[in-house]
Design a protein around this motif. Structure first.
Motif, PDB file in Angstrom:
ATOM      1  N   CYS A   1      -4.690   3.724   6.110  1.00 14.10           N
ATOM      2  CA  CYS A   1      -4.411   3.869   4.682  1.00 14.10           C
ATOM      3  C   CYS A   1      -5.624   3.473   3.847  1.00 14.10           C
ATOM      4  O   CYS A   1      -6.292   2.469   4.142  1.00 14.10           O
TER       5      CYS A   1
ATOM      6  N   THR B   1      -3.456   8.287   4.896  1.00 13.92           N
ATOM      7  CA  THR B   1      -2.690   8.206   3.650  1.00 13.92           C
ATOM      8  C   THR B   1      -3.543   7.576   2.561  1.00 13.92           C
ATOM      9  O   THR B   1      -4.234   6.581   2.804  1.00 13.92           O
TER      10      THR B   1
ATOM     11  N   PHE C   1      -3.220   5.749  -1.125  1.00 12.73           N
ATOM     12  CA  PHE C   1      -2.198   5.120  -1.961  1.00 12.73           C
ATOM     13  C   PHE C   1      -2.833   4.455  -3.177  1.00 12.73           C
ATOM     14  O   PHE C   1      -4.002   4.058  -3.169  1.00 12.73           O
TER      15      PHE C   1
ATOM     16  N   LYS D   1      -1.771  12.400   3.406  1.00 10.86           N
ATOM     17  CA  LYS D   1      -0.544  12.038   2.699  1.00 10.86           C
ATOM     18  C   LYS D   1      -0.873  11.227   1.441  1.00 10.86           C
ATOM     19  O   LYS D   1      -1.904  10.565   1.360  1.00 10.86           O
ATOM     20  N   GLN D   2       0.041  11.268   0.475  1.00 19.50           N
ATOM     21  CA  GLN D   2      -0.162  10.562  -0.791  1.00 19.50           C
ATOM     22  C   GLN D   2       1.011   9.622  -1.062  1.00 19.50           C
ATOM     23  O   GLN D   2       2.159   9.966  -0.812  1.00 19.50           O
ATOM     24  N   HIS D   3       0.675   8.449  -1.585  1.00 23.39           N
ATOM     25  CA  HIS D   3       1.709   7.467  -1.929  1.00 23.39           C
ATOM     26  C   HIS D   3       1.304   6.844  -3.260  1.00 23.39           C
ATOM     27  O   HIS D   3       0.571   5.860  -3.301  1.00 23.39           O
TER      28      HIS D   3
ATOM     29  N   SER E   1       9.813  -0.985  -0.418  1.00 22.47           N
ATOM     30  CA  SER E   1       9.503   0.037   0.581  1.00 22.47           C
ATOM     31  C   SER E   1       8.186  -0.342   1.263  1.00 22.47           C
ATOM     32  O   SER E   1       7.378  -1.098   0.718  1.00 22.47           O
TER      33      SER E   1
ATOM     34  N   LEU F   1       4.733   1.016   3.582  1.00 23.52           N
ATOM     35  CA  LEU F   1       3.854   2.051   4.105  1.00 23.52           C
ATOM     36  C   LEU F   1       3.171   1.467   5.335  1.00 23.52           C
ATOM     37  O   LEU F   1       2.388   0.521   5.222  1.00 23.52           O
TER      38      LEU F   1
END
Length: 391
Positions: free
Chosen positions: A145, A186, A188, A216-218, A237, A239
């Motif tokens: 990440c 990812t 973020f 991926k994007q968060h 939550s 990640l």
């Protein structure tokens, strides 16, 4: 000959030392490390495209080339009213005709931040990131990440570009090794649209880039804490992450926050357009670079080229002041976002000012343009090649 003390050996401090020497001042530069670190090219150290030494320039060599005095020490206390500066060694420097503060910023602290590494942290951290990437590659698969944070008290204290660049370079490294499909990458950030300050078109292009590279994007959730195996957000939550590269937002330098200097809400030094510190009693102090409270549009950002503009302006303004002339130069008219965002196999040229913004893709050649800039930065500062006006 008037004496000038410059504290900080980064882009701002070194540029101030070089240009104040050109104006024939007696300049003493104090830095907490004995090398100038070219942060924009450090993105290649973790992927082994560059060695750590490729990103460093010996300050002793720069001292000999430009003729300033050099002290390696770390600032621990400021008494602006008494014109006194104390360092970790116990040495006290005082009585200088002018002082230029250029020590950069501190970082906002997040719970569990020790579980992350930042490409914009201490220079040696780039080697730690390299070791983590090597470890995950040896493992054969994993979740990595990349992210950055913001400072709600100062919107300019954010540095997202290197996070994007390192992400893209790690993607390219995994692609070259033929193992990209084994890894989940990812990006973020707590803000809903990271990269928005670059402009709408740039943001749209970034979205396409993420999709193309299967990243991926968060976005849009505040960070609660970091853990060894992931990131926890405000809604609890999680990640998952085998390794997290995170660039915290900047915050006012700790020594400045404990000094008698004026600051904004985030602890950055308050200056006027001419980079002079707005202090009621000490009017011989200037500040340049990340240590300052930049005024301007919401999208403004602290960048190396802005720091250098500020430093050159200070050299000019001090000289004008000593001549009794008030034709000073301000930094605000030069505020813009300017970078070559590298991806390992190319780059994109990003620009924004008060009137326009754009991002131009530069496949293949963009990577080598940024490589070339790194060499230019090194050799022009060492006086081995001419400097391009304004750079």
């Amino acid at each position: 000959m008037k004496t000038i003390l410059i504290i900080g050996g980064g882009f701002a401090g070194l540029e101030a030392a070089i240009f104040l020497k050109k104006e024939n001042y007696d300049v003493t530069l104090v830095s907490d490390r004995d090398y100038f670190y070219i942060y924009p090219t450090s993105i290649w150290v973790p992927t082994r495209e560059s060695k750590f030494t490729d990103v460093c320039v010996d300050l002793n060599e720069l001292k000999d080339v430009h003729g300033f005095k050099l002290i390696i020490d770390k600032l621990s206390n400021i008494n602006a009213k008494a014109n006194s500066y104390t360092f970790s060694s116990g040495e006290e420097l005082k009585g200088f005709d002018y002082v230029v503060l250029a020590m950069g910023s501190s970082k906002l602290h997040h719970k569990g931040l020790e579980h992350t590494l930042s490409i914009c942290g201490a220079p040696e951290t780039s080697l730690d990131i390299r070791a983590k990437i090597d470890e995950i590659i040896t493992k054969g698969s994993g979740e990595i990440c990349f992210g950055f944070g913001g400072n709600p008290k100062d919107s300019s204290a954010v540095r997202g570009g290197p996070a994007f660049e390192l992400l893209f370079n790690v993607h390219h490294l995994l692609e070259k090794k033929g193992i990209r499909d084994n890894y989940e990458l990812t990006f973020f950030a707590p803000m809903a649209q990271p990269g928005k300050r670059m402009g709408a078109k740039s943001l749209e292009m970034l979205e396409k880039f993420f999709t193309k590279l299967k990243i991926k994007q968060h976005f849009g959730k505040k960070i609660k804490s970091f853990e060894k195996d992931g990131i926890i957000f405000e809604d609890d939550s999680k990640l998952n992450s085998d390794f997290t590269m995170f660039i915290p937002a900047g915050n006012g330098h700790k020594v400045i926050q404990n000094s008698d200097l004026p600051t904004n809400e985030a602890g950055f030094i308050s200056i006027d357009d001419y980079c002079q510190v707005t202090h009621s009693e000490a009017n011989n102090i200037y500040a340049v670079g990340d240590i300052t409270a930049l005024e301007g549009d919401e999208w403004r950002a602290k960048q190396g080229h802005i720091a250098e503009v500020m430093a050159r302006n200070v050299a000019h303004n001090i000289k004008q002041r000593d001549k009794g002339i008030n034709k000073f130069k301000g930094y605000q008219e030069h505020l813009n976002i300017l970078c070559v965002m590298d991806s390992g196999d190319g780059a994109a040229f990003v620009y924004r000012d008060a009137k326009k913004s754009f991002m131009i893709p530069l496949p293949i050649i963009g990577h080598w343009l940024k490589k070339g800039w790194g060499s230019y930065c090194r050799y022009s500062k060492l006086g081995k090649i001419p400097r391009i006006p304004g750079m």
